[in-house]
Enzyme design. Structure first.
Site, short mmCIF file in Angstrom:
data_model
loop_
_atom_site.label_atom_id
_atom_site.label_comp_id
_atom_site.label_asym_id
_atom_site.label_seq_id
_atom_site.Cartn_x
_atom_site.Cartn_y
_atom_site.Cartn_z
N GLY A 167 0.84 -1.18 0.00
CA GLY A 167 0.00 0.00 0.00
C GLY A 167 0.87 1.23 0.00
N GLU B 167 0.58 -1.29 -4.79
CA GLU B 167 -0.54 -0.37 -4.59
C GLU B 167 -1.74 -0.84 -5.41
OE1 GLU B 167 -3.13 2.14 -3.56
OE2 GLU B 167 -1.15 2.44 -2.63
N ILE B 168 -2.90 -0.92 -4.78
CA ILE B 168 -4.08 -1.45 -5.44
C ILE B 168 -4.82 -0.41 -6.29
CG2 ILE B 168 -5.70 -0.99 -3.56
CD1 ILE B 168 -6.93 -3.75 -4.10
N ASN C 236 -2.96 -6.53 -5.72
CA ASN C 236 -3.65 -6.69 -4.45
C ASN C 236 -2.80 -7.61 -3.57
OD1 ASN C 236 -5.34 -7.29 -2.30
ND2 ASN C 236 -7.17 -7.52 -3.54
N ASP D 273 -5.36 1.17 5.72
CA ASP D 273 -6.78 1.46 5.89
C ASP D 273 -7.27 0.85 7.20
OD1 ASP D 273 -9.55 1.70 5.71
OD2 ASP D 273 -9.56 1.41 3.54
#
Length: 243
Positions: free
Chosen positions: A62, A85-86, A118, A141
């Site tokens: 991320g 990074e998604i 992912n 997150d």
């Protein structure tokens, strides 16, 4: 201006305003992502120059807009680092930023790259057992709602995968501005038999630690808002059940 770039960089680097995207992405949803069926099927030559026999050793999960990668690149010039990074536009920005820096400063930033993927689903598809020496989880997150806690990047199932891809003695760094998430991550790591928390005294000699708080855009935002930052770092230890 990003604290990680000087004036000359700011003139030619891609502008974030053209790459903005929602802050969060559902990691459980099906995204159109290409990924290798196994680490040996991954072609790293397209991401790094003169890779030869080297393998990626640092992974920023991320990675956001790539601030940590850019900060660590000159600190560890012989180490290959990968941002995962998604979000499509955000990963595009990091790729374009690295390309711009490489063009501006020939011979530099050749050891960093970014891919859109992912990590919650495909991490073992990229890395072999014990390949990584450092993994970073900066401001992940928090998924505040209890029903979404299973989406958190640190959970029992995923810790088994992290233990698989991290070498014995390897380090996992976590930073968040959410106390509840910090306590959640610490609890899960401390319950896992293959990780041991590194003391604050030990961390004083780690040059990476001071770069964790403000190198990322999220960290800079927390600083501007005078928010708290909670750090917890863990070492991958030998399996106590194997003699």
């Amino acid at each position: 201006m990003d604290v990680n770039m000087d004036t000359s960089e700011a003139l030619i680097l891609p502008q974030k305003k053209f790459y903005r995207q929602r802050a969060h992405s559902n990691p459980i949803a099906d995204h159109c992502i290409d990924y290798p069926i196994s680490p040996k099927h991954m072609n790293w030559d397209k991401y790094y120059t003169n890779i030869k026999e080297k393998k990626v050793e640092f992974a920023d999960i991320g990675c956001g807009y790539g601030g940590l990668l850019i900060t660590l690149s000159p600190m560890f010039p012989d180490t290959l680092m990968l941002g995962m990074e998604i979000r499509v536009k955000v990963s595009d920005y990091v790729m374009d930023r690295i390309a711009a820096l490489r063009e501006q400063k020939p011979g530099e930033y050749q050891n960093v790259a970014c891919i859109r993927t992912n990590a919650m689903k495909y991490l073992p598809n990229y890395f072999e057992k014990g390949q990584l020496k450092k993994i970073f989880f900066l401001y992940p997150d928090p998924h505040f709602k209890k029903a979404k806690h299973k989406w958190r990047i640190i959970n029992k199932t995923l810790l088994a995968e992290y233990a698989y891809v991290v070498a014995e003695g390897g380090i996992i760094y976590t930073v968040t501005d959410v106390k509840d998430l910090h306590e959640w991550m610490v609890m899960h790591f401390e319950e896992h038999p293959l990780f041991k928390r590194i003391t604050e005294e030990e961390l004083k000699s780690d040059p990476v630690v001071e770069k964790l708080f403000a190198s990322s855009e999220e960290g800079q935002k927390v600083t501007r808002n005078h928010g708290d930052k909670f750090l917890a770092v863990f070492r991958r230890i030998a399996d106590p059940f194997i003699s």
